[in-house]
Design an enzyme around this catalytic site. Structure first.
Site, PDB file in Angstrom:
ATOM      1  N   GLU A  27     -71.508  -1.108 -32.269  1.00  0.00           N
ATOM      2  CA  GLU A  27     -71.354  -2.530 -31.970  1.00  0.00           C
ATOM      3  C   GLU A  27     -72.717  -3.217 -32.065  1.00  0.00           C
ATOM      4  O   GLU A  27     -73.608  -2.933 -31.280  1.00  0.00           O
ATOM      5  CB  GLU A  27     -70.743  -2.685 -30.574  1.00  0.00           C
ATOM      6  CG  GLU A  27     -69.342  -2.112 -30.501  1.00  0.00           C
ATOM      7  CD  GLU A  27     -68.856  -1.849 -29.083  1.00  0.00           C
ATOM      8  OE1 GLU A  27     -69.407  -2.447 -28.139  1.00  0.00           O
ATOM      9  OE2 GLU A  27     -67.932  -1.037 -28.916  1.00  0.00           O
ATOM     10  N   GLU A  58     -64.571   0.759 -27.944  1.00  0.00           N
ATOM     11  CA  GLU A  58     -65.199   2.087 -27.868  1.00  0.00           C
ATOM     12  C   GLU A  58     -64.201   3.227 -28.012  1.00  0.00           C
ATOM     13  O   GLU A  58     -64.477   4.233 -28.674  1.00  0.00           O
ATOM     14  CB  GLU A  58     -65.971   2.240 -26.549  1.00  0.00           C
ATOM     15  CG  GLU A  58     -67.216   1.376 -26.442  1.00  0.00           C
ATOM     16  CD  GLU A  58     -66.912  -0.072 -26.089  1.00  0.00           C
ATOM     17  OE1 GLU A  58     -65.742  -0.390 -25.794  1.00  0.00           O
ATOM     18  OE2 GLU A  58     -67.844  -0.890 -26.112  1.00  0.00           O
ATOM     19  N   PHE A  84     -70.920   2.579 -21.605  1.00  0.00           N
ATOM     20  CA  PHE A  84     -69.801   2.195 -22.468  1.00  0.00           C
ATOM     21  C   PHE A  84     -69.040   3.411 -23.001  1.00  0.00           C
ATOM     22  O   PHE A  84     -67.917   3.285 -23.466  1.00  0.00           O
ATOM     23  CB  PHE A  84     -70.276   1.269 -23.595  1.00  0.00           C
ATOM     24  CG  PHE A  84     -70.546  -0.129 -23.096  1.00  0.00           C
ATOM     25  CD1 PHE A  84     -69.580  -1.111 -23.204  1.00  0.00           C
ATOM     26  CD2 PHE A  84     -71.737  -0.444 -22.473  1.00  0.00           C
ATOM     27  CE1 PHE A  84     -69.804  -2.389 -22.703  1.00  0.00           C
ATOM     28  CE2 PHE A  84     -71.972  -1.718 -21.970  1.00  0.00           C
ATOM     29  CZ  PHE A  84     -71.002  -2.696 -22.088  1.00  0.00           C
ATOM     30  N   MET A  86     -67.886   5.526 -21.111  1.00  0.00           N
ATOM     31  CA  MET A  86     -66.781   5.719 -20.156  1.00  0.00           C
ATOM     32  C   MET A  86     -65.486   5.142 -20.704  1.00  0.00           C
ATOM     33  O   MET A  86     -64.399   5.572 -20.340  1.00  0.00           O
ATOM     34  CB  MET A  86     -67.103   5.060 -18.810  1.00  0.00           C
ATOM     35  CG  MET A  86     -68.307   5.632 -18.082  1.00  0.00           C
ATOM     36  SD  MET A  86     -68.145   7.385 -17.671  1.00  0.00           S
ATOM     37  CE  MET A  86     -69.031   8.106 -19.043  1.00  0.00           C
ATOM     38  N   HIS A 127     -76.005  -0.374 -16.117  1.00  0.00           N
ATOM     39  CA  HIS A 127     -76.801  -0.253 -17.345  1.00  0.00           C
ATOM     40  C   HIS A 127     -77.915   0.781 -17.218  1.00  0.00           C
ATOM     41  O   HIS A 127     -78.831   0.811 -18.026  1.00  0.00           O
ATOM     42  CB  HIS A 127     -77.419  -1.614 -17.718  1.00  0.00           C
ATOM     43  CG  HIS A 127     -76.519  -2.473 -18.558  1.00  0.00           C
ATOM     44  ND1 HIS A 127     -75.161  -2.295 -18.610  1.00  0.00           N
ATOM     45  CD2 HIS A 127     -76.789  -3.503 -19.391  1.00  0.00           C
ATOM     46  CE1 HIS A 127     -74.639  -3.188 -19.432  1.00  0.00           C
ATOM     47  NE2 HIS A 127     -75.599  -3.935 -19.924  1.00  0.00           N
TER      48      HIS A 127
END
Lengths: 323, 332
Positions: A27, A58, A84, A86, A127
């Site tokens: 992405e 994802e 991400f 996950m 993050h």
């Protein structure tokens, strides 16, 4: 001199030149920033057919990489933040890791998944988490945790060339580093630890940017007459247990430096390896250096207390070695 | 289409495949009781027409992925029967060498390359396969089977978008039996309209009677022919009935499915519909058809008997390798 990002971009470019079946996707992969420079120039060199931007999906994209892998491609799926993944755990764990076994090992999934851990600068809880232990618990999934600008491109090249599904975890703090990188990139064998500093008093097992942390702590200890051996595992799966046991048999003391949380983490695994070996008794309790077991706070004041502290780690080792 | 124009050979081939699948699954019911098959089995009885119709219309070189309910897809794609039976018995001569079992049947020679038991698990993988096939520059397509249950999952919609965006030669066959385990479609989706949703993502679609193998076959033939030109995705919804319980060789539990009875479903099941057509179009072929069924059933029995013998003789000798042979592998 190459930056961490430039070194990764170089390794990817070399893999794509070497093998037409390698392609990269993610992405925003072709955004001007180019994933902190780590994908810069790929589109220009190989066209959008082999380096392409994708929807924010994802789960589907992980499956997409698995499907291409089954057809003989070697996809590189780039993710800006490890959290991400996950959203793609069903494909990563239930499919990428398991399909080779479910097929009776009739095929492989040569998929490499890059993911960045955003350490510090207020990245907060979603993050900056380090999830490598979660991945390393899954059979047949390789987990690579580079520690330096020199190693990272060599390990990335090895991951892309490897036949097994691989999660390649980069910590953002390393992106600030520059180093001399030998070209062309020579792949490193996965599962071989690296003694980055020799010593006889204590073994410091470390991964990712905690290798540099352990090295700096070791330099502080020289004035105290303590020589620490720093062992960079380079990958968690496969794990070089022999290198850990070999070093510990010499030093009889052990400290583990993890970028993640302690419960069920790297220190627990290293403790299992050492304590289940009849011939490697430690002279002192194992020392674990890690971040606090809490979700990362955003505030720079709180964040500083969340991560391990070099001064504190040095003091703990001094106390341990002096008994 | 007037049936009289159909080549007799086509009906014969479809009948053979349909009957083979039915005979294998009926035999599984028997063998399950002997405890030689240990593990969940999801029977396709009642849903075979989608598998046979689509996969008879495709090419051997087209790549197929399936689900936990994969027996019909595996056999219709040309998967080895002995490989399947030995896998069900847990033998190292099975198609997954004993690592997969009923829910993960695959046969690389037949290009059925995976079956996932995670709902919707094989859907995005099919998109990557289709991407690879498109890059090859050939006219091969990827065919992904799923049930209506999998269309509840978000990854189905993610993949529809990806396939439309990238123009991937990917055919999704949605076997709509209107039930997921024991929960009906209307209890799971406010708008249970598979094709309508696909079209909003830019993927063309159509619905056929999934109990009529000829309807499915002709629809699939047209769709696949078009896809080989356009390389674009398509969703084929086959409306059908599951005649067994979700899992296990047991009869359909009563009180499930709401608006009709199990008896009425058996009155429109695919073997019955096909046999009616055979009888009305080629009455002189009735004896030949019965003989074919007898032969098929006998050969199926033989494969199961050989598997059972090996199970009894070898089961205790099978050992896991010291370490999984991770590098000693071949790719599709």
């Amino acid at each position: 001199m190459l930056s961490f990002g430039e070194a990764l971009a170089y390794a990817t470019k070399q893999a794509m030149e070497h093998d037409a079946r390698v392609f990269a996707y993610g992405e925003g992969i072709n955004d001007p920033g180019g994933f902190f420079g780590s994908t810069a120039g790929l589109k220009e060199a190989f066209s959008e057919a082999r380096c392409f931007d994708v929807p924010n999906s994802e789960d589907a994209l992980m499956g997409f990489g698995i499907g291409a892998s089954l057809m003989g491609y070697r996809p590189l799926f780039v993710n800006l933040r490890v959290e991400f993944l996950m959203l793609a755990m069903n494909q990563l764990v239930n499919h990428a890791a398991r399909l080779p076994a479910m097929s009776g090992y009739q095929y492989t999934i040569p998929l490499t998944v890059r993911a960045i851990v955003g350490k510090s600068w207020g990245q907060a809880a979603q993050h900056s988490s380090a999830l490598h232990s979660m991945f390393a618990n899954i059979p047949d999934l390789q987990v690579v945790v580079p520690s330096s600008v020199e190693d990272a491109p060599r390990l990335l090249l090895a991951s892309i060339l490897s036949d097994a599904p691989t999660v390649f975890i980069e910590i953002k703090s390393l992106y600030d580093c520059k180093a001399l990188v030998h070209l062309p990139i020579e792949p490193l064998p996965l599962g071989k630890a690296h003694v980055v500093r020799q010593g006889s008093d204590i073994t410091c097992v470390a991964i990712s940017d905690m290798v540099g942390f352990a090295q700096r702590v070791s330099e502080q200890l020289v004035a105290d007459g303590i020589e620490a051996e720093v062992l960079d595992l380079r990958s968690l799966a496969p794990l070089d247990s022999a290198a850990i046991l070999n070093s510990v048999s010499k030093t009889k003391r052990l400290a583990v430096f993890d970028i993640g949380w302690e419960p069920f983490g790297l220190a627990a695994e290293v403790a299992r390896i050492v304590s289940t070996s009849a011939y490697h008794r430690l002279d002192a309790p194992l020392l674990s250096i890690a971040r606090r077991h809490e979700h990362t706070p955003a505030s720079c004041f709180l964040e500083e207390q969340h991560y391990a502290n070099e001064e504190h780690a040095a003091n703990s080792i001094r106390a341990l070695v002096r008994g | 289409m007037a049936l009289t124009n159909l080549p007799q050979q086509l009906l014969r081939d479809l009948h053979e495949k349909m009957f083979l699948i039915r005979a294998v699954e009926e035999r599984i019911k028997v063998e399950y009781a002997s405890r030689r098959i240990r593990g969940p089995v999801h029977l396709s009885i009642g849903q075979e027409a989608a598998a046979v119709g689509v996969l008879h219309a495709c090419r051997q070189s087209d790549v197929c992925v399936s689900t936990h309910r994969n027996h019909a897809h595996y056999l219709a794609k040309g998967g080895s029967l002995a490989g399947m039976v030995d896998e069900l018995f847990g033998l190292d001569t099975g198609c997954c060498k004993g690592y997969g079992g009923s829910m993960h049947l695959m046969d690389l020679n037949a290009n059925l390359i995976l079956s996932s038991a995670i709902l919707a698990g094989s859907i995005p993988i099919a998109s990557g396969i289709a991407f690879a096939l498109k890059n090859e520059g050939t006219k091969r397509v990827c065919i992904g089977f799923l049930g209506d249950g999998a269309t509840d999952e978000g990854v189905f919609f993610e993949t529809l978008n990806l396939a439309a965006l990238m123009k991937l030669p990917l055919l999704f066959v949605v076997e709509n039996n209107a039930i997921s385990t024991m929960t009906t479609f209307s209890k799971r989706q406010a708008v249970p309209d598979v094709v309508g949703k696909a079209e909003r993502f830019g993927v063309r679609g159509m619905t056929v009677d999934g109990n009529d193998v000829l309807s499915v076959y002709h629809a699939a033939q047209d769709i696949l022919q078009g896809m080989r030109q356009t390389h674009e995705p398509f969703v084929l919804e086959t409306v059908t009935d599951r005649l067994c319980a979700h899992v296990g060789p047991i009869v359909y539990p009563s009180g499930i499915g709401a608006d009709d009875t199990l008896q009425s479903r058996w009155m429109r099941e695919p073997m019955l519909i096909l046999n009616e057509k055979l009888r009305s179009e080629f009455p002189d072929q009735l004896d030949a058809s019965l003989a074919r069924e007898r032969n098929l059933r006998e050969s199926v029995d033989q494969v199961f008997i050989r598997g059972a013998q090996r199970f009894d003789a070898d089961a205790l000798r099978l050992q896991l390798p010291a370490a999984p042979p991770a590098q000693d592998v071949r790719r599709v």
